[in-house]
Design a protein around this motif. Structure first.
Motif, PDB file in Angstrom:
ATOM      1  N   VAL A  36      -5.114  -0.140 -10.244  1.00 36.65           N
ATOM      2  CA  VAL A  36      -5.013   1.255  -9.822  1.00 36.65           C
ATOM      3  C   VAL A  36      -4.607   2.130 -10.990  1.00 36.65           C
ATOM      4  O   VAL A  36      -5.163   3.224 -11.199  1.00 36.65           O
ATOM      5  N   LEU A  37      -3.651   1.656 -11.786  1.00 40.95           N
ATOM      6  CA  LEU A  37      -3.208   2.415 -12.953  1.00 40.95           C
ATOM      7  C   LEU A  37      -4.359   2.649 -13.933  1.00 40.95           C
ATOM      8  O   LEU A  37      -4.570   3.765 -14.412  1.00 40.95           O
ATOM      9  N   LEU A  38      -5.119   1.591 -14.203  1.00 41.44           N
ATOM     10  CA  LEU A  38      -6.236   1.713 -15.145  1.00 41.44           C
ATOM     11  C   LEU A  38      -7.310   2.659 -14.631  1.00 41.44           C
ATOM     12  O   LEU A  38      -7.967   3.353 -15.414  1.00 41.44           O
ATOM     13  N   ALA A  39      -7.493   2.690 -13.313  1.00 43.96           N
ATOM     14  CA  ALA A  39      -8.513   3.563 -12.733  1.00 43.96           C
ATOM     15  C   ALA A  39      -8.221   5.029 -13.011  1.00 43.96           C
ATOM     16  O   ALA A  39      -9.143   5.846 -13.129  1.00 43.96           O
ATOM     17  N   PHE A  40      -6.942   5.381 -13.108  1.00 46.86           N
ATOM     18  CA  PHE A  40      -6.562   6.775 -13.330  1.00 46.86           C
ATOM     19  C   PHE A  40      -6.186   7.059 -14.788  1.00 46.86           C
ATOM     20  O   PHE A  40      -5.790   8.187 -15.098  1.00 46.86           O
ATOM     21  N   MET A  41      -6.324   6.079 -15.665  1.00 45.75           N
ATOM     22  CA  MET A  41      -5.857   6.249 -17.039  1.00 45.75           C
ATOM     23  C   MET A  41      -6.946   6.658 -18.012  1.00 45.75           C
ATOM     24  O   MET A  41      -6.667   6.891 -19.189  1.00 45.75           O
ATOM     25  N   SER A  42      -8.193   6.758 -17.554  1.00 43.46           N
ATOM     26  CA  SER A  42      -9.245   7.165 -18.483  1.00 43.46           C
ATOM     27  C   SER A  42      -9.080   8.640 -18.835  1.00 43.46           C
ATOM     28  O   SER A  42      -8.567   9.441 -18.046  1.00 43.46           O
ATOM     29  N   GLY A  43      -9.540   8.981 -20.022  1.00 41.29           N
ATOM     30  CA  GLY A  43      -9.401  10.365 -20.475  1.00 41.29           C
ATOM     31  C   GLY A  43     -10.128  11.344 -19.575  1.00 41.29           C
ATOM     32  O   GLY A  43      -9.660  12.466 -19.352  1.00 41.29           O
ATOM     33  N   LEU A  44     -11.274  10.931 -19.039  1.00 39.70           N
ATOM     34  CA  LEU A  44     -12.045  11.815 -18.164  1.00 39.70           C
ATOM     35  C   LEU A  44     -11.269  12.154 -16.902  1.00 39.70           C
ATOM     36  O   LEU A  44     -11.183  13.322 -16.503  1.00 39.70           O
ATOM     37  N   VAL A  45     -10.686  11.142 -16.262  1.00 38.36           N
ATOM     38  CA  VAL A  45      -9.938  11.376 -15.020  1.00 38.36           C
ATOM     39  C   VAL A  45      -8.691  12.202 -15.301  1.00 38.36           C
ATOM     40  O   VAL A  45      -8.389  13.163 -14.582  1.00 38.36           O
ATOM     41  N   LEU A  46      -7.958  11.853 -16.338  1.00 41.08           N
ATOM     42  CA  LEU A  46      -6.729  12.582 -16.646  1.00 41.08           C
ATOM     43  C   LEU A  46      -7.003  14.047 -16.962  1.00 41.08           C
ATOM     44  O   LEU A  46      -6.196  14.923 -16.635  1.00 41.08           O
ATOM     45  N   PRO A 100       0.808  -1.231   0.000  1.00 40.57           N
ATOM     46  CA  PRO A 100       0.000   0.000   0.000  1.00 40.57           C
ATOM     47  C   PRO A 100       0.836   1.273   0.000  1.00 40.57           C
ATOM     48  O   PRO A 100       0.473   2.265  -0.642  1.00 40.57           O
ATOM     49  N   TRP A 101       1.982   1.237   0.704  1.00 34.27           N
ATOM     50  CA  TRP A 101       2.841   2.430   0.750  1.00 34.27           C
ATOM     51  C   TRP A 101       3.542   2.649  -0.577  1.00 34.27           C
ATOM     52  O   TRP A 101       3.721   3.797  -1.017  1.00 34.27           O
ATOM     53  N   LEU A 102       3.925   1.561  -1.233  1.00 32.83           N
ATOM     54  CA  LEU A 102       4.552   1.694  -2.546  1.00 32.83           C
ATOM     55  C   LEU A 102       3.574   2.251  -3.571  1.00 32.83           C
ATOM     56  O   LEU A 102       3.920   3.130  -4.368  1.00 32.83           O
ATOM     57  N   VAL A 103       2.344   1.748  -3.536  1.00 35.40           N
ATOM     58  CA  VAL A 103       1.326   2.224  -4.471  1.00 35.40           C
ATOM     59  C   VAL A 103       1.039   3.702  -4.216  1.00 35.40           C
ATOM     60  O   VAL A 103       0.918   4.501  -5.155  1.00 35.40           O
ATOM     61  N   LEU A 104       0.929   4.090  -2.935  1.00 34.74           N
ATOM     62  CA  LEU A 104       0.681   5.495  -2.612  1.00 34.74           C
ATOM     63  C   LEU A 104       1.825   6.382  -3.079  1.00 34.74           C
ATOM     64  O   LEU A 104       1.602   7.454  -3.664  1.00 34.74           O
ATOM     65  N   LEU A 105       3.061   5.949  -2.845  1.00 31.76           N
ATOM     66  CA  LEU A 105       4.229   6.741  -3.238  1.00 31.76           C
ATOM     67  C   LEU A 105       4.300   6.897  -4.751  1.00 31.76           C
ATOM     68  O   LEU A 105       4.433   8.014  -5.270  1.00 31.76           O
ATOM     69  N   THR A 137      -5.051  11.515  -2.449  1.00 25.59           N
ATOM     70  CA  THR A 137      -5.754  10.774  -1.386  1.00 25.59           C
ATOM     71  C   THR A 137      -6.732   9.756  -1.967  1.00 25.59           C
ATOM     72  O   THR A 137      -7.251   8.915  -1.229  1.00 25.59           O
ATOM     73  N   ALA A 138      -6.982   9.818  -3.271  1.00 23.27           N
ATOM     74  CA  ALA A 138      -7.823   8.806  -3.921  1.00 23.27           C
ATOM     75  C   ALA A 138      -7.057   7.507  -4.155  1.00 23.27           C
ATOM     76  O   ALA A 138      -7.665   6.441  -4.269  1.00 23.27           O
ATOM     77  N   VAL A 139      -5.733   7.586  -4.227  1.00 22.54           N
ATOM     78  CA  VAL A 139      -4.933   6.416  -4.586  1.00 22.54           C
ATOM     79  C   VAL A 139      -5.107   5.269  -3.593  1.00 22.54           C
ATOM     80  O   VAL A 139      -5.401   4.131  -4.005  1.00 22.54           O
ATOM     81  N   PRO A 140      -4.946   5.480  -2.272  1.00 26.26           N
ATOM     82  CA  PRO A 140      -5.121   4.346  -1.363  1.00 26.26           C
ATOM     83  C   PRO A 140      -6.541   3.801  -1.356  1.00 26.26           C
ATOM     84  O   PRO A 140      -6.740   2.592  -1.139  1.00 26.26           O
ATOM     85  N   ALA A 141      -7.542   4.652  -1.595  1.00 24.91           N
ATOM     86  CA  ALA A 141      -8.922   4.161  -1.651  1.00 24.91           C
ATOM     87  C   ALA A 141      -9.107   3.236  -2.849  1.00 24.91           C
ATOM     88  O   ALA A 141      -9.731   2.164  -2.742  1.00 24.91           O
ATOM     89  N   VAL A 142      -8.574   3.626  -3.995  1.00 23.70           N
ATOM     90  CA  VAL A 142      -8.671   2.785  -5.184  1.00 23.70           C
ATOM     91  C   VAL A 142      -7.910   1.480  -4.969  1.00 23.70           C
ATOM     92  O   VAL A 142      -8.370   0.399  -5.364  1.00 23.70           O
ATOM     93  N   TRP A 143      -6.752   1.569  -4.311  1.00 22.99           N
ATOM     94  CA  TRP A 143      -5.986   0.341  -4.036  1.00 22.99           C
ATOM     95  C   TRP A 143      -6.775  -0.585  -3.109  1.00 22.99           C
ATOM     96  O   TRP A 143      -6.786  -1.800  -3.312  1.00 22.99           O
TER      97      TRP A 143
END
Length: 272
Positions: A133-143, A18-23, A105-111
């Motif tokens: 987690v990567l895919l969750a943030f890779m959509s054009g809308l989120v980016l 979890p800490w690696l994903v957050l970082l 702060t969304a990253v740990p929730a998604v993880w």
């Protein structure tokens, strides 16, 4: 040597995952405004984003009327960071970094959601969660939200946490379904206070609260307690802004459903 190496590596990854994903996630989000070198100002920013941040710091009900149309009566406090950064005169890249840190702060929730859906302590499961987690943030809308002043992503973060805790008892046997439902309800109430359009998404959470293990009575009681927590956190977070709208317009969610509050205004003798 190889037989002992991989289990030990998997164990270390499981503890630090979890800490690696957050970082890594935070660094990736911060890199976006640094790479762009600016923070875009959309028409909404010119129209009401800055104005709402100004209203959050200095209420202007007795000074302006429809200064930013009816959008000027939205919950304003999420726009305060944008307003403060603009007034401080920081560069667009700096403002983007500050907002990216809030979005992180969304990253740990998604993880956590990925962890609940993809259990396992091996390297393969950890890799699949990282990809999720990567895919969750890779959509054009989120980016697209990382280069503007829109608060849509910020307003959705408590809802992500609500779903993360709602799913937790289904994947973690030792997790308390009641405690997780209570935390889930509290986060859901905050999300609805931030943005009323989160309400329909929050209505799906009772399915998770009831789905968790327990007797039928425990499930019903748990869902009811979590629902009360949702209402409580909503009123705590939204209460001050809602009270101001009621005091000036006789409608705590003005201008929405104004006709529905006419009866209540008449009942208490409130006249505009």
């Amino acid at each position: 040597m190889s037989e002992s190496f991989f289990p030990a590596t998997a164990s270390r990854v499981a503890r630090s995952e979890p800490w690696l994903v957050l970082l890594v996630g935070t660094l990736a989000l911060v890199a976006i405004p640094l790479w762009l070198g600016y923070l875009g100002l959309s028409w909404d920013a010119v129209n009401h984003h800055i104005y709402l941040g100004w209203t959050a710091e200095h209420p202007r009900f007795d000074r302006d009327y429809l200064a930013a149309s009816y959008q000027g009566y939205q919950f304003p406090y999420l726009y305060w960071p944008v307003y403060k950064l603009a007034m401080a005169g920081v560069t667009g890249a700096t403002a983007g970094v500050v907002l990216a840190l809030l979005h992180a702060t969304a990253v740990p929730a998604v993880w956590m959601i990925a962890r609940n859906c993809i259990p396992g302590e091996d390297l393969f499961a950890a890799g699949m969660r990282a990809l999720a987690v990567l895919l969750a943030f890779m959509s054009g809308l989120v980016l697209s939200l990382f280069e503007t002043t829109s608060n849509d992503l910020l307003a959705s973060i408590p809802l992500l946490w609500a779903y993360a805790f709602g799913l937790r008892p289904l994947a973690v046997p030792q997790a308390s379904p009641l405690r997780c439902a209570i935390v889930s309800g509290l986060f859901a109430g905050v999300a609805v206070a931030f943005k009323l359009s989160n309400g329909p998404l929050a209505l799906m959470l009772p399915l998770l609260w009831v789905w968790s293990r327990g007797t039928p009575t425990q499930r019903v009681v748990r869902s009811a307690v979590a629902g009360l927590c949702l209402l409580a956190s909503y009123f705590v977070v939204y209460g001050y802004w809602g009270w101001q709208l009621w005091a000036h317009y006789g409608n705590p969610i003005y201008p929405l459903y104004d006709g529905a509050f006419a009866f209540l205004r008449d009942a208490v003798g409130w006249h505009r």
